[in-house]
Design a protein around this motif. Structure first.
Motif, PDB file in Angstrom:
ATOM      1  N   PRO A  46       6.795  15.090  -4.068  1.00  0.00           N
ATOM      2  CA  PRO A  46       6.382  14.102  -5.073  1.00  0.00           C
ATOM      3  C   PRO A  46       4.863  14.069  -5.253  1.00  0.00           C
ATOM      4  O   PRO A  46       4.111  14.250  -4.289  1.00  0.00           O
ATOM      5  CB  PRO A  46       6.900  12.778  -4.486  1.00  0.00           C
ATOM      6  CG  PRO A  46       8.034  13.183  -3.605  1.00  0.00           C
ATOM      7  CD  PRO A  46       7.645  14.511  -3.012  1.00  0.00           C
ATOM      8  N   SER A  47       4.441  13.839  -6.484  1.00  0.00           N
ATOM      9  CA  SER A  47       3.005  13.790  -6.800  1.00  0.00           C
ATOM     10  C   SER A  47       2.501  12.375  -6.555  1.00  0.00           C
ATOM     11  O   SER A  47       2.503  11.524  -7.447  1.00  0.00           O
ATOM     12  CB  SER A  47       2.777  14.210  -8.253  1.00  0.00           C
ATOM     13  OG  SER A  47       3.299  15.499  -8.493  1.00  0.00           O
ATOM     14  N   SER A  85       0.833  16.183 -13.187  1.00  0.00           N
ATOM     15  CA  SER A  85       2.006  15.909 -12.354  1.00  0.00           C
ATOM     16  C   SER A  85       2.165  14.418 -12.087  1.00  0.00           C
ATOM     17  O   SER A  85       3.287  13.889 -12.045  1.00  0.00           O
ATOM     18  CB  SER A  85       1.893  16.661 -11.027  1.00  0.00           C
ATOM     19  OG  SER A  85       1.894  18.061 -11.233  1.00  0.00           O
ATOM     20  N   LYS A  88       3.550  12.631 -15.259  1.00  0.00           N
ATOM     21  CA  LYS A  88       4.978  12.894 -15.487  1.00  0.00           C
ATOM     22  C   LYS A  88       5.859  12.437 -14.324  1.00  0.00           C
ATOM     23  O   LYS A  88       7.092  12.543 -14.414  1.00  0.00           O
ATOM     24  CB  LYS A  88       5.179  14.389 -15.739  1.00  0.00           C
ATOM     25  CG  LYS A  88       4.596  14.853 -17.066  1.00  0.00           C
ATOM     26  CD  LYS A  88       4.843  16.327 -17.304  1.00  0.00           C
ATOM     27  CE  LYS A  88       3.913  17.191 -16.473  1.00  0.00           C
ATOM     28  NZ  LYS A  88       4.057  18.629 -16.792  1.00  0.00           N
ATOM     29  N   CYS A  89       5.259  11.967 -13.252  1.00  0.00           N
ATOM     30  CA  CYS A  89       6.014  11.524 -12.068  1.00  0.00           C
ATOM     31  C   CYS A  89       6.983  12.608 -11.602  1.00  0.00           C
ATOM     32  O   CYS A  89       8.130  12.327 -11.231  1.00  0.00           O
ATOM     33  CB  CYS A  89       6.769  10.232 -12.362  1.00  0.00           C
ATOM     34  SG  CYS A  89       5.736   8.847 -12.857  1.00  0.00           S
ATOM     35  N   GLU A  90       6.521  13.853 -11.632  1.00  0.00           N
ATOM     36  CA  GLU A  90       7.379  14.973 -11.270  1.00  0.00           C
ATOM     37  C   GLU A  90       6.971  15.546  -9.918  1.00  0.00           C
ATOM     38  O   GLU A  90       5.900  15.241  -9.380  1.00  0.00           O
ATOM     39  CB  GLU A  90       7.281  16.081 -12.326  1.00  0.00           C
ATOM     40  CG  GLU A  90       5.915  16.750 -12.402  1.00  0.00           C
ATOM     41  CD  GLU A  90       5.847  17.864 -13.423  1.00  0.00           C
ATOM     42  OE1 GLU A  90       6.801  17.996 -14.230  1.00  0.00           O
ATOM     43  OE2 GLU A  90       4.854  18.600 -13.431  1.00  0.00           O
ATOM     44  N   LEU A  91       7.827  16.398  -9.377  1.00  0.00           N
ATOM     45  CA  LEU A  91       7.488  17.100  -8.150  1.00  0.00           C
ATOM     46  C   LEU A  91       6.334  18.059  -8.437  1.00  0.00           C
ATOM     47  O   LEU A  91       6.270  18.672  -9.501  1.00  0.00           O
ATOM     48  CB  LEU A  91       8.702  17.872  -7.618  1.00  0.00           C
ATOM     49  CG  LEU A  91       9.934  17.037  -7.283  1.00  0.00           C
ATOM     50  CD1 LEU A  91      11.036  17.941  -6.750  1.00  0.00           C
ATOM     51  CD2 LEU A  91       9.604  15.947  -6.278  1.00  0.00           C
ATOM     52  N   ARG A  92       5.431  18.175  -7.488  1.00  0.00           N
ATOM     53  CA  ARG A  92       4.262  19.050  -7.657  1.00  0.00           C
ATOM     54  C   ARG A  92       4.719  20.492  -7.871  1.00  0.00           C
ATOM     55  O   ARG A  92       5.571  20.999  -7.147  1.00  0.00           O
ATOM     56  CB  ARG A  92       3.366  18.959  -6.423  1.00  0.00           C
ATOM     57  CG  ARG A  92       2.035  19.656  -6.553  1.00  0.00           C
ATOM     58  CD  ARG A  92       1.007  18.838  -7.260  1.00  0.00           C
ATOM     59  NE  ARG A  92       0.719  17.568  -6.599  1.00  0.00           N
ATOM     60  CZ  ARG A  92      -0.103  16.647  -7.104  1.00  0.00           C
ATOM     61  NH1 ARG A  92      -0.716  16.859  -8.242  1.00  0.00           N
ATOM     62  NH2 ARG A  92      -0.314  15.509  -6.458  1.00  0.00           N
ATOM     63  N   ARG A  93       4.177  21.161  -8.882  1.00  0.00           N
ATOM     64  CA  ARG A  93       4.598  22.524  -9.219  1.00  0.00           C
ATOM     65  C   ARG A  93       3.725  23.596  -8.575  1.00  0.00           C
ATOM     66  O   ARG A  93       3.929  24.783  -8.832  1.00  0.00           O
ATOM     67  CB  ARG A  93       4.598  22.708 -10.733  1.00  0.00           C
ATOM     68  CG  ARG A  93       5.612  21.832 -11.451  1.00  0.00           C
ATOM     69  CD  ARG A  93       5.719  22.194 -12.913  1.00  0.00           C
ATOM     70  NE  ARG A  93       6.721  21.389 -13.597  1.00  0.00           N
ATOM     71  CZ  ARG A  93       7.092  21.587 -14.859  1.00  0.00           C
ATOM     72  NH1 ARG A  93       6.540  22.569 -15.564  1.00  0.00           N
ATOM     73  NH2 ARG A  93       8.006  20.812 -15.416  1.00  0.00           N
TER      74      ARG A  93
END
Length: 227
Positions: A46-47, A85, A88-93
């Motif tokens: 998670p970011s 990131s 967008k509340c996304e997992l770190r890419r």
């Protein structure tokens, strides 16, 4: 450890905040030291933080299970990264890794979103940051695919002088050949050849563990005539 108001005030986005929002940032942001090679944030997690470099040098990169890697960007002192990131509340890419020992500022995602929702100056800063970062990534792909190695090294150094993304970069970079290799994915031996060529052209001068940029304008343009 906590961050002082004076340390945060060195960044233009913080200076533009209202006193209430400055207090909010100072109450939650932390300063953490990472050794060379340490992971600041892991790909797939998670970011949780917006990441800033108080001192040192970090990179954004991905690695395959076979160990092959690709570096997206180096971030020197004064730079910030990871806002996409967090938004967008996304997992770190990608992985965020300290290239050398670095003191890193971590602003919690919750505070970042409050600022984004309530502070027009902060929102404007983030929009400019995202726009400049997109331009940087497009240029990086272009350079990697179309330029020779000498030009790739020149562009990698010149990118550290981006006035919006990295406003505190000085003319003398405390940057070793190995670190340039880590930022570009080019071997240390080949980086050494490229640096000597750029020095012969009087675009840079080389000292032990440091590079002085002599002609930034020409360095930025080096190799682009090949496109």
């Amino acid at each position: 450890m906590s961050i002082s108001a004076g340390q945060l005030a060195m960044h233009d986005w913080f200076a533009a905040l209202s006193p209430a929002h400055q207090s909010l940032v100072q109450s939650g942001a932390v300063l953490q030291r990472f050794g060379a090679g340490a992971f600041i944030a892991h790909r797939g997690q998670p970011s949780q933080y917006w990441i800033g470099v108080h001192s040192g040098l970090i990179k954004l990169a991905v690695y395959s299970v076979e160990g092959r890697g690709a570096t997206f960007s180096g971030v020197p002192e004064g730079g910030w990264c990871g806002e996409g990131s967090v938004i967008k509340c996304e997992l770190r890419r990608y992985d965020v890794i300290a290239v050398r020992e670095s003191d890193v500022m971590l602003v919690p995602a919750e505070i970042f979103h409050v600022l984004l929702a309530e502070s027009l100056p902060f929102t404007a800063f983030v929009i400019r940051q995202l726009n400049e970062r997109m331009g940087q990534f497009i240029a990086m792909i272009q350079n990697e695919r179309l330029l020779g190695v000498d030009a790739q090294v020149a562009q990698a150094i010149a990118q550290l002088f981006h006035p919006m993304l990295y406003p505190r970069t000085s003319a003398v970079l405390e940057l070793s050949q190995e670190e340039i290799g880590l930022l570009t994915g080019i071997s240390r031996q080949r980086v050494n050849q490229a640096l000597r060529h750029l020095a012969d052209l009087q675009l840079i001068s080389i000292s032990y563990q440091s590079i002085r940029v002599v002609d930034l304008s020409s360095l930025r343009n080096y190799g682009l005539s090949e496109l």
